[in-house]
Motif scaffolding. Structure first.
Motif, PDB file in Angstrom:
ATOM      1  N   ASP A  70       0.847  -1.187   0.000  1.00  0.00           N
ATOM      2  CA  ASP A  70       0.000   0.000   0.000  1.00  0.00           C
ATOM      3  C   ASP A  70       0.885   1.239   0.000  1.00  0.00           C
ATOM      4  OD1 ASP A  70      -2.184   1.629   0.026  1.00  0.00           O
ATOM      5  OD2 ASP A  70      -2.901   1.057   2.011  1.00  0.00           O
ATOM      6  N   THR A  84       1.921   5.310   0.761  1.00  0.00           N
ATOM      7  CA  THR A  84       1.906   6.116   1.976  1.00  0.00           C
ATOM      8  C   THR A  84       1.904   7.616   1.716  1.00  0.00           C
ATOM      9  OG1 THR A  84       4.331   5.995   2.066  1.00  0.00           O
ATOM     10  CG2 THR A  84       3.094   4.349   3.341  1.00  0.00           C
ATOM     11  N   GLN A  85       2.351   8.039   0.519  1.00  0.00           N
ATOM     12  CA  GLN A  85       2.411   9.471   0.238  1.00  0.00           C
ATOM     13  C   GLN A  85       1.026   9.998  -0.130  1.00  0.00           C
ATOM     14  OE1 GLN A  85       5.450  11.330   0.692  1.00  0.00           O
ATOM     15  NE2 GLN A  85       5.550   9.355   1.750  1.00  0.00           N
ATOM     16  N   GLY A 110       6.909   2.711   1.667  1.00  0.00           N
ATOM     17  CA  GLY A 110       6.932   3.378   2.960  1.00  0.00           C
ATOM     18  C   GLY A 110       7.476   4.793   2.862  1.00  0.00           C
ATOM     19  N   SER A 111       7.455   5.514   3.976  1.00  0.00           N
ATOM     20  CA  SER A 111       8.082   6.838   4.001  1.00  0.00           C
ATOM     21  C   SER A 111       9.594   6.668   4.036  1.00  0.00           C
ATOM     22  CB  SER A 111       7.618   7.617   5.236  1.00  0.00           C
ATOM     23  OG  SER A 111       8.172   7.032   6.417  1.00  0.00           O
TER      24      SER A 111
END
Length: 409
Positions: free
Chosen positions: A43, A45-46, A393-394
């Motif tokens: 999924d 994240t931004q 992810g970040s």
């Protein structure tokens, strides 16, 4: 009495990602002080880019007026989005399609799972191995896969993608295949096919009267200009291939829900009497019966990614994730891990050390450093001994996860 569709009972107890979520939840209950970092579920994240957000606001404001309100839309999508798709995704690559060959949906997963409904249950399917689980599970539901034993379905032709063959599947030999599932850039391995390799599949399909279901959900992440972004870059593919696209990973639409499927008018399937049937017309009929169309707001949001501002903003987000991928690839390799992908796709496919099983490594990584990956065996028998890491992810969380793994190793 109402009888169950017994084919549903053949499905494995849990979906791969549900199993992961269950194990992670149990870990958090027993280790409440551990800050778990997930590099497993694919999924994003931004946040949505500004052009998309502005378009959604405008569309919402339209819906708040009597003049601008829209109810049911066309099942195959609004022309404004379908025209933008043709103009921006295909014409620049020399691909000419008709607007009636574009079907807007609520995400590629729905159509990749539902399209098999159009095909007779006796068709043999061929899948690259490892593979996105939905392809097989949706065929199990209709009774096309046989019985499950030792991690394999008896009526499925598996085409291994391993380090030994450079993750390039070989066309089937010795067994006729009617329907072929290809996903490139590949989920989960993160690898790609060259035009030369993809041409082999198109030639096979044309020669053997087979159908290719081509999932191009990650095409926006391709960095190498020589790698095809669409199967229709290969001559003859219009006669044998259906292509699925998604905005989920391209523009962060996992929560917005929008994508599209290309069904060329040239693609046909046969009856037992030899009559050729248009898949385009069958899919249109199916969608008009079982789908009420994608929301107007989501389609206006998708249209916005094709504006000059939207293109630039989406590119910046993709570049962000691909920098994560490069960081992960370089760091894991520097620690001695054998890794693939990450160059034209947002996934890293890593071989587990010392011959460990996929789930064994997953649990060791989770319990030792609180980092979540995806066990490769969940994608098929050839995925055993591998795990998948996602670059979605970040940057901060990705760096922290890599630092934990480095200290653990």
């Amino acid at each position: 009495m109402a009888l169950v569709n017994v084919h549903f009972l053949k499905l494995q107890k849990n979906y791969l990602f549900a199993d992961i979520a269950k194990k992670v939840k149990a870990f958090k209950v027993t280790h409440p002080n551990v800050d778990v970092i997930s590099l497993g579920i694919g999924d994003v994240t931004q946040p949505l880019c500004p052009a998309v957000v502005e378009a959604m606001h405008r569309a919402t404001d339209e819906m708040a007026t009597a003049e601008g309100f829209r109810g049911y839309g066309p099942e195959q999508g609004y022309d404004f989005l379908r025209e933008a798709i043709l103009k921006n995704d295909f014409l620049p690559r020399g691909i000419h399609l008709d607007i009636d060959e574009v079907f807007v949906n609520d995400g590629a997963k729905s159509d990749t799972g539902n399209f098999q409904e159009l095909l007779h249950w006796d068709n043999f399917i061929g899948v690259t191995d490892p593979i996105y689980p939905v392809y097989i599970d949706s065929n199990v539901m209709i009774g096309r896969c046989g019985t499950y034993e030792d991690g394999r379905w008896s009526s499925v032709v598996y085409m291994p993608c391993t380090a030994e063959n450079g993750f390039v599947p070989e066309v089937p030999k010795g067994h006729h295949v009617d329907v072929i599932y290809l996903c490139y850039p590949n989920n989960p391995t993160g690898t790609v096919l060259t035009k030369q390799e993809l041409r082999k599949w198109v030639n096979y399909a044309l020669k053997n009267d087979a159908l290719i279901l081509y999932d191009a959900a990650y095409q926006a992440y391709i960095q190498d200009d020589d790698i095809p972004r669409s199967i229709y870059e290969i001559r003859g593919a219009r006669k044998c291939a259906v292509e699925f696209r998604s905005y989920s990973k391209t523009a962060g639409f996992t929560g917005v829900r929008c994508g599209y499927t290309i069904v060329p008018k040239d693609v046909t399937v046969a009856t037992f009497e030899g009559e050729r049937i248009s898949l385009n017309q069958l899919w249109l009929r199916r969608q008009c019966t079982k789908f009420n169309g994608t929301s107007y707001i989501s389609q206006r949001a998708a249209e916005a990614i094709y504006t000059p501002e939207g293109k630039q903003q989406v590119k910046e987000t993709i570049d962000y994730y691909m920098r994560n991928a490069r960081l992960m690839l370089d760091t894991l390799r520097s620690m001695g891990y054998e890794c693939y992908g990450g160059e034209n796709a947002p996934y890293i496919w890593m071989k587990t050390p010392n011959g460990q099983g996929s789930w064994q490594f997953f649990e060791q990584l989770l319990y030792s450093v609180g980092v979540v990956c995806t066990p490769g065996v969940g994608f098929g028998p050839s995925g055993e001994g591998y795990v998948r890491f996602t670059a979605f992810g970040s940057r901060e969380r990705t760096e922290e996860a890599l630092e934990r793994i480095k200290n653990w190793k």
